[in-house]
Design a protein around this motif. Structure first.
Motif: not given
Lengths: 476, 325
Positions: B13-15, B19-20, B89-90, B296-299
């Motif tokens: 989660l913190p990672i 990233v976000n 996150f959702a 795409m970065v998040f995924i």
């Protein structure tokens, strides 16, 4: 000719890097184990041969890093008698380099559009009006390529052969001088006669593999001699869409590749070394924070992070045009930014390696002893840890180079690489790719870019292997 | 084991938040939404009204982190950061510039991406491991030497060359398969053969060389000598002992990329016109569609973290000495 020096950012950093390289050489000469390791590199034929090739590329890149702006002819500024002081400020907005000056014949002889290697005619047909008023479609003759021949079809082979002969003769002359110089220095160093030194050289029994270096140097000279002899009257690799000589473009691309391959590592090195060593030695929350940092950066897919950063940087550059006096400076800023971004995304690997190695080192007796003597943490890191992880840094530097050169081409293809105006292997491939669908195919600029890249990357890879073998204590 | 996985997921989660934050900083802080609007609208149509409209359409006209004009909870929720970052996150990514729902688009494009990436991965691993095993079997011979030379040469060739050369040779000269394109269903095989083949060939050089060093390290160990002393044939030693033990380091390097297979390959997909996630990303980069790039970065980072977890679990499966605590 009047000109004004221009020091682009990447030039400055490239020179800094070279200076660092020279300092390293002095440092290596003083340190016995390092000298032994480099002697091991030099004693391998592959090491000397690839080092020679890389030095040749470096010479091209260096010549291409000395930038200047030529003065405009006074007449172009003001039609009549211009006062002396107003003439001074008139420099061309075009930034040239020493390499451009050397290659002036290649740079300035523009054709109309595509022409094949050694061709005497344009690649495409054009409608031409004949003297009697009729129109036909023919391949028009080139303005410069093979222009000295009356009938290229019949005379070309013989002309090329005789020019090649001249080029090879000149190359052999230069090579002989180099060979004699090497023999002389060998003879002087060993304190023995010339014949003995020469026979040791021919039999490959010198400490450093001079024979391999000389053979490679001879091959480079042959290629260069052929290019010089033929390049003045032909387009050896053909011309591209706007009629530029592809050989010129390939040579210019070398600098971009070198800058990307070396500056990126220069940028990331201080971070990677400092953070890696600190994480490994200090442990605790410092370790946690640094590990968190590189896991986060690692978690983002590299290409996407680069894409995001480059897109953003593009906006910054576009919204602040007043920062840059010339197009070259703008392109240079983008190149430098690309190096920074690549550096930020690629330091994590080295950092993790260094952390692991430091974890091992901090438990060794001499480090414990230093701590017991009351040596400060900073001094221990500098004096006892740093020198003992340097082989890892060295290996990583050389190994990363080829990957970065290859990455530049791919990134430029995706549109997140260097400025489209910067000549690089990536932009060459990108431009040529659009023409692959043509019938018949335009293949030469693609092939030239790939061939140059292949030679550069292959020698870098082989050199990296030799360096790793020499520096890695686990390898015999 | 279960507790370990839960702990690792919590650690992720913190990672993801990090990233976000990085992507958010890149996309909204380095450049203000005004700059983005100006670039998107082009030079000619930039008027203050147009910029305001552009920002309002995307909800970028609010403050970045703290909305001082709102009350209570809204102070934090009615901001760009909350909307653009936290709802990811959702797996709600909002809409692309062409108005389509990004999450839906990603679901649709996952399949073609997997159709290329999965066969490439399996076939590539098989071919590279076999090649490396062959080199090790003939170690210290001319075959080994020239095999390694071949590997170094192959890894020195630009991946673009493999693609362009392969397309030219197989599709144009031999006319065996279409140059590019995609069709749904079984028909896709026709279009997939060449990209898969090219990706596998492009990967052999680096991978086989790396696997070879791992095998060589393993083969000098004592248990291998014991196995030979027992009278096992060299082939049996290689396959039954060395291969099994060498799979541990190979797995570490390889398992982490499995989840990333969903993302597809950027270059291959766009060269072969395959409507997967890779070409989606490239198109978004070229069209400067920031919402898609951010999604795409998040995924990508979620998949990477899943990959790390899978790596650790796969350790216990192949090496009974490793216990996850």
């Amino acid at each position: 000719m009047d000109f004004r020096f221009v020091l682009l950012w990447t030039d400055a950093l490239f020179f800094v890097l070279l200076a660092l390289g020279l300092v390293t050489i002095v440092y290596v000469r003083r340190s016995q184990p390092l000298r032994a390791a480099w002697r091991k590199v030099g004693s391998r034929a592959t090491g000397m041969a690839t080092a020679t090739i890389l030095l040749a590329f470096l010479a091209i890149g260096l010549a291409d890093s000395l930038h200047y702006r030529p003065a405009l002819p006074a007449a172009a500024v003001d039609g009549g008698e211009a006062p002396a002081d107003s003439r001074e400020a008139a420099y061309s907005s075009e930034v040239l380099s020493a390499l451009d000056a050397l290659l002036a014949p290649l740079r300035t002889r523009l054709e109309k559009t595509y022409s094949a290697p050694f061709a005497g005619e344009l690649y495409a047909r054009e409608t031409v009006e004949l003297p009697d008023g009729e129109q036909t479609r023919i391949h028009p003759r080139l303005t410069y390529g093979a222009a000295h021949l009356d009938d290229p079809e019949t005379e070309r082979a013989q002309d090329i052969a005789s020019r090649l002969g001249n080029g090879a003769a000149a190359a052999f002359g230069v090579w002989l001088v180099a060979a004699l110089a090497v023999t002389a220095s060998l003879a002087r160093r060993r304190g023995r006669g010339w014949t003995e030194a020469a026979s040791a050289l021919v039999r490959g029994e010198t400490v450093l593999a001079w024979r391999a270096a000389l053979v490679t140097f001879g091959a480079i000279l042959l290629v260069a001699g052929a290019a010089v002899a033929l390049g003045s009257h032909y387009h050896v690799f053909g011309t591209d869409k706007v009629g530029q000589d592809v050989l010129y473009l390939s040579l210019k691309s070398v600098r971009t590749a070198l800058i990307i391959g070396t500056l990126t590592t220069l940028v990331m090195l201080p971070f990677a070394v400092a953070l890696g060593i600190m994480a490994g030695y200090l442990g605790g929350w410092v370790d946690d924070v640094i590990q968190y940092l590189y896991t986060v950066l690692n978690a983002i897919p590299g290409v996407l992070l680069i894409a995001a950063a480059v897109l953003m940087m593009q906006v910054v550059i576009d919204t602040n045009p007043q920062w840059f006096a010339t197009a070259a400076e703008r392109a240079d800023a983008r190149l430098l930014a690309l190096c920074l971004i690549l550096g930020i995304t690629s330091w994590t690997g080295l950092c993790r390696l260094l952390r692991g190695e430091t974890l091992k080192l901090r438990e060794l007796d001499y480090v414990h002893a230093a701590r017991a003597f009351g040596v400060g943490t900073a001094a221990i890191l500098r004096r006892h840890i740093m020198p003992n992880v340097m082989h890892i840094v060295m290996i990583a530097l050389v190994m990363d180079f080829s990957g970065l050169v290859l990455a530049e081409a791919v990134l430029s293809y995706v549109g997140i690489g260097v400025d489209p105006g910067t000549i690089s292997f990536g932009t060459m491939i990108n431009m040529a790719r659009a023409e692959l669908a043509r019938e018949p195919m335009v293949w030469w600029s693609l092939l030239a870019a790939f061939a140059f890249m292949f030679v550069l990357v292959l020698s870098a890879n082989l050199f990296a292997d030799v360096v790793r073998d020499a520096f890695d204590p686990r390898r015999g | 084991m279960f507790a370990y996985i839960v702990r690792r997921l919590l650690y992720a989660l913190p990672i993801l938040i990090g990233v976000n934050l990085i992507t958010f900083a890149l996309f909204f802080v380095v450049n203000s939404p005004d700059d983005m609007a100006r670039m998107h609208l082009g030079v000619k149509r930039v008027t203050p009204e147009a910029i305001e409209r552009w920002k309002a359409e995307r909800g970028y006209d609010r403050p970045l982190f703290v909305n001082t004009q709102a009350d209570g909870r809204e102070k934090l929720t009615d901001t760009i950061f909350f909307d653009e970052s936290l709802r990811m996150f959702a797996f709600d990514f909002g809409r692309a510039d062409d108005g389509r729902d990004i999450a839906q688009e990603i679901r649709d494009r996952m399949r073609p991406s997997l159709a290329i990436a999965l066969p490439t991965f399996v076939l590539g691993l098989f071919v590279s491991v076999s090649f490396a095993l062959m080199l090790v079997f003939f170690r210290a011979s001319y075959l080994d030497f020239w095999g390694v030379v071949l590997c170094v040469a192959m890894m020195s060739i630009s991946s673009l060359f493999y693609i362009i050369g392969g397309q030219w040779l197989v599709s144009k000269v031999w006319a065996l398969v279409p140059i590019s394109g995609y069709a749904p269903g079984l028909d896709a095989a026709r279009f997939l053969v060449l990209p898969v083949l090219i990706s596998v060939v492009a990967g052999i050089g680096a991978n086989a060389r790396w696997y070879r060093t791992i095998f060589l390290e393993e083969i000098s160990k004592d248990y291998v000598r014991t196995a030979r002393a027992k009278g096992l044939s060299e082939l049996a030693v290689l396959f039954r002992h060395v291969l099994k033990n060498a799979m541990i380091p190979i797995l570490t390097g390889v398992v982490v990329v499995i989840p990333l297979l969903f993302m597809g390959s950027l270059i291959v997909e766009s060269f072969f016109g395959i409507p997967g996630l890779g070409s989606y990303t490239i198109d978004a980069i070229n069209a400067q569609d920031f919402a898609v790039v951010r999604a795409m970065v998040f995924i990508g980072s979620v998949l990477y973290i899943v990959g790390l977890l899978l790596t650790d679990i796969s350790y216990t499966l192949v090496d009974p000495r490793v216990r996850l605590e």
